[in-house]
Scaffold this active site. Sequence first.
Site, PDB file in Angstrom:
ATOM      1  N   LYS A 163       0.618  -1.318   0.324  1.00 36.02           N
ATOM      2  CA  LYS A 163      -0.045  -0.163   0.177  1.00 36.02           C
ATOM      3  C   LYS A 163       1.071   1.256  -0.037  1.00 36.02           C
ATOM      4  O   LYS A 163       0.055   2.397  -0.812  1.00 36.02           O
ATOM      5  CB  LYS A 163      -1.043   0.349   1.164  1.00 36.02           C
ATOM      6  CG  LYS A 163      -2.016  -1.705   1.204  1.00 36.02           C
ATOM      7  CD  LYS A 163      -2.744  -1.066   2.633  1.00 36.02           C
ATOM      8  CE  LYS A 163      -3.600  -2.613   2.466  1.00 36.02           C
ATOM      9  NZ  LYS A 163      -4.152  -2.879   3.865  1.00 36.02           N
ATOM     10  N   GLN A 191      -5.114  -1.754   9.955  1.00 34.04           N
ATOM     11  CA  GLN A 191      -4.617  -2.643   9.256  1.00 34.04           C
ATOM     12  C   GLN A 191      -5.394  -4.853   9.869  1.00 34.04           C
ATOM     13  O   GLN A 191      -5.183  -4.394  11.215  1.00 34.04           O
ATOM     14  CB  GLN A 191      -2.989  -3.214   9.176  1.00 34.04           C
ATOM     15  CG  GLN A 191      -3.018  -4.400   8.448  1.00 34.04           C
ATOM     16  CD  GLN A 191      -3.211  -4.852   7.226  1.00 34.04           C
ATOM     17  OE1 GLN A 191      -3.665  -3.559   5.967  1.00 34.04           O
ATOM     18  NE2 GLN A 191      -3.691  -5.470   5.909  1.00 34.04           N
ATOM     19  N   ASP A 198     -11.288   2.729   4.229  1.00 38.09           N
ATOM     20  CA  ASP A 198     -11.970   1.365   4.142  1.00 38.09           C
ATOM     21  C   ASP A 198     -13.555   0.854   4.983  1.00 38.09           C
ATOM     22  O   ASP A 198     -14.031  -0.411   3.976  1.00 38.09           O
ATOM     23  CB  ASP A 198     -11.245   0.906   5.580  1.00 38.09           C
ATOM     24  CG  ASP A 198     -10.615  -0.926   5.232  1.00 38.09           C
ATOM     25  OD1 ASP A 198     -10.101  -1.222   3.788  1.00 38.09           O
ATOM     26  OD2 ASP A 198      -9.190  -0.827   6.492  1.00 38.09           O
TER      27      ASP A 198
HETATM   28  N1  GUN Z   1      -6.866  -7.508   5.833  1.00 33.47           N
HETATM   29  C1  GUN Z   1      -6.777  -7.568   4.547  1.00 33.47           C
HETATM   30  N2  GUN Z   1      -7.880  -7.429   3.471  1.00 33.47           N
HETATM   31  C2  GUN Z   1      -7.414  -6.038   4.132  1.00 33.47           C
HETATM   32  C3  GUN Z   1      -7.998  -5.084   4.326  1.00 33.47           C
HETATM   33  O1  GUN Z   1      -8.865  -4.515   2.336  1.00 33.47           O
HETATM   34  N3  GUN Z   1      -8.235  -3.959   5.295  1.00 33.47           N
HETATM   35  C4  GUN Z   1      -7.898  -3.761   6.094  1.00 33.47           C
HETATM   36  N4  GUN Z   1      -7.576  -2.716   7.174  1.00 33.47           N
HETATM   37  N5  GUN Z   1      -7.059  -4.454   7.053  1.00 33.47           N
HETATM   38  C5  GUN Z   1      -7.102  -5.948   5.764  1.00 33.47           C
END
Ligand code: GUN
Length: 283
Positions: free
Chosen positions: A49, A93, A116
């Site tokens: 990211k 995350q 998110d």
């Molecule tokens: N863990 C795996 N995929 C994601 C996601 O799309 N967002 C977040 N915050 N954690 C994740």
Amino acid sequence: MAQRLEGKKVAESVYSQILLDVSLLSVVPKLTVVLVGNDPASETYVRTKAKKCQSLGLQSETLHFPADVSEETLIQQIQTLNADPTTHGVLVQLPLPQHLNKHRIFEVLDPLKDVDGLTAANAGLLALGRPRFVPCTPLGVMEMLKFYGIDVAGKRAVILGRSDIVGKPMAQLLLNENATITVCHSRSRDVELICKEADVLVAALGKPKWVGPAMVKPGAVVIDVGIHRIHGHLCGDVDFEAVENQCQAISPVPGGVGPMTIAMLMKNLVLAASLQVKKKIKN
Ligand code: GUN
């Protein structure tokens, strides 16, 4: 032969639009990622990211906490980020260590920074058919369907998995596009039969190569949200080689939904920055 839904290609077109949108903004969007503990998969996702932000000229920062951080410390950190005008998007995350209650964490996050789409406010807007920030993976699936001209209106869509981050918002998005929805989960009966009726089948149950030929209707569109590493090879929740020939279209793993998730995160970040700029002008 089945059409391959190449998320990588779709993501490139999303990035072209993002670069254009960012050039019209008066701020450089910044993503702050909150990472807790040392889960190797999470660390890889977070690095990816950050790299993507950099390649688009966006700012990012990762705040890395030890696995035993207290809920209070994290909540205070989120409150600090809510009040920080230089951070436009906050991503916590997942998964979090067991002692942390994700609902308590998301309760304090400013919904306008929730890139998110996991706060109650954003989940509620989606449920009302007024999406603002939508979880990135299901949003990416919709973008991919749109790119390939796949209209789901009136079709029977079956979603395998009911997570807050994929299955539930996926159902809402497909419903908003007038599909007829069935969500299957660990307690569902006759899952094979239900899948076999699906015009659109979304596999998000987290079991490698679980969807086989007996579960796929000839001519179905199959979307694979899973990603697993088995003996050094990546695969999804769908047995791709076994079902490919009977599909109208199918997303591969890797190169399908994965690249779309990150593209939608970038899109949500730019949306967050633009909403915050507008709010500032109003005040
Ligand atoms: N863990 C795996 N995929 C994601 C996601 O799309 N967002 C977040 N915050 N954690 C994740």
